[in-house]
Design a protein around this motif. Sequence first.
Motif, PDB file in Angstrom:
ATOM      1  N   SER A  81      -7.164   7.745  -1.271  1.00 16.32           N
ATOM      2  CA  SER A  81      -6.107   8.326  -1.924  1.00 16.32           C
ATOM      3  C   SER A  81      -6.372   8.626  -3.446  1.00 16.32           C
ATOM      4  O   SER A  81      -7.323   7.893  -3.932  1.00 16.32           O
ATOM      5  CB  SER A  81      -4.863   7.185  -1.645  1.00 16.32           C
ATOM      6  N   GLN A  83      -1.985  12.529  -8.255  1.00 16.91           N
ATOM      7  CA  GLN A  83      -1.977  13.608  -9.029  1.00 16.91           C
ATOM      8  C   GLN A  83      -0.646  13.897  -9.654  1.00 16.91           C
ATOM      9  O   GLN A  83       0.265  13.779  -8.950  1.00 16.91           O
ATOM     10  CB  GLN A  83      -2.311  14.861  -7.991  1.00 16.91           C
ATOM     11  N   ASN A 122       2.378  13.011  -7.275  1.00 19.26           N
ATOM     12  CA  ASN A 122       2.101  13.095  -5.842  1.00 19.26           C
ATOM     13  C   ASN A 122       0.860  12.129  -5.705  1.00 19.26           C
ATOM     14  O   ASN A 122      -0.021  11.885  -6.558  1.00 19.26           O
ATOM     15  CB  ASN A 122       1.655  14.600  -5.574  1.00 19.26           C
ATOM     16  N   LEU A 146      -2.554  12.105  -3.107  1.00 14.57           N
ATOM     17  CA  LEU A 146      -3.125  12.952  -2.063  1.00 14.57           C
ATOM     18  C   LEU A 146      -3.891  11.902  -1.003  1.00 14.57           C
ATOM     19  O   LEU A 146      -4.775  11.276  -1.557  1.00 14.57           O
ATOM     20  CB  LEU A 146      -4.113  13.644  -2.864  1.00 14.57           C
ATOM     21  N   GLU A 154      -6.465  11.405   2.029  1.00 13.59           N
ATOM     22  CA  GLU A 154      -7.500  11.981   2.523  1.00 13.59           C
ATOM     23  C   GLU A 154      -8.221  10.945   3.934  1.00 13.59           C
ATOM     24  O   GLU A 154      -8.524   9.906   3.495  1.00 13.59           O
ATOM     25  CB  GLU A 154      -8.510  12.298   1.812  1.00 13.59           C
ATOM     26  N   GLU A 160      -5.809  16.361   5.033  1.00 12.71           N
ATOM     27  CA  GLU A 160      -5.351  15.927   3.792  1.00 12.71           C
ATOM     28  C   GLU A 160      -3.901  16.142   3.873  1.00 12.71           C
ATOM     29  O   GLU A 160      -3.372  16.952   4.596  1.00 12.71           O
ATOM     30  CB  GLU A 160      -6.043  16.557   2.670  1.00 12.71           C
ATOM     31  N   GLN A 161      -3.124  15.126   3.056  1.00 14.04           N
ATOM     32  CA  GLN A 161      -1.748  15.371   3.045  1.00 14.04           C
ATOM     33  C   GLN A 161      -1.342  14.971   1.525  1.00 14.04           C
ATOM     34  O   GLN A 161      -1.421  13.848   1.257  1.00 14.04           O
ATOM     35  CB  GLN A 161      -1.080  14.582   4.054  1.00 14.04           C
ATOM     36  N   LYS A 162      -0.357  15.853   1.165  1.00 15.72           N
ATOM     37  CA  LYS A 162       0.041  15.475  -0.255  1.00 15.72           C
ATOM     38  C   LYS A 162       1.576  14.843  -0.293  1.00 15.72           C
ATOM     39  O   LYS A 162       2.234  15.468   0.684  1.00 15.72           O
ATOM     40  CB  LYS A 162       0.293  16.702  -1.108  1.00 15.72           C
TER      41      LYS A 162
END
Length: 248
Positions: free
Chosen positions: A173, A176, A192, A194, A196, A213-215
């Motif tokens: 993680s 951001q 946010n 991120l 992974e 990946e997901q935000k």
Amino acid sequence: MRFRTKKRNSKNIITLILVSLVLSVVLSIYTINGRLMPIYKEYAEVQTNKVASYVVSKAINSRTSSVLDVNEIIVNLPTQSKDMITTKFNTEIINQVRAETQTLVKEYLEQAESGDLSHLPNLENVEYDVGKMEAGDGIVFFVPLGQALNIPIIGNLGPKIPIRFHIIGNVHSDVQSSIREFGINNAIVEVNLLIEVNVKIIIPFASHSASVEQKIPIAIGLVQGTVPHIYSAGEGTQPSIEVPIPYD
């Protein structure tokens, strides 16, 4: 003597035909598999991304803390002037949300790998192999060959192709942040997370690694600064707005 020779020649011909037939079948399978392999890989990666993203989203939605207001994680620092504001992010709150989310995602992925279907999406034409999942083979599911090849006329027909994937290493993680100007001396701030997830995808005769990946929003909101006495629409231009300054 001639009879034995003819019989031996017949056996040699039959053997040669059988060997040629086997070689032709093997060569045909190898050729077809080589041509279809890119399609298998692409389809397997798309389906794996759907499954893993669903598990991650389900884990995120189950966490106790929802998206925060950005003002909850901003700390105002004292300055020498009352007209100046210096702020910083509260890293303690951010790291707490980060650790909580990362732990939940890892737990949900592990439970899905162990055969817990409640954490897996119900995808069309996808059949999970609970037995192999419970045996520790990762997340295993089957799709019809026609579905993988995108042939509608035989979409549900043909042999079922097994696709298996499992998590490689830990869930990673990263935090951001982004700041966008809004109005006069205001800003929209987003923080946010991120996520992974590295996975290994295994299909017949091949395997490769991929990442999902997901935000995830941690906090979002409007940060308002003090209104300046003079506002200019750009550099080198005359002030477009003048605010009267009260005199004592």
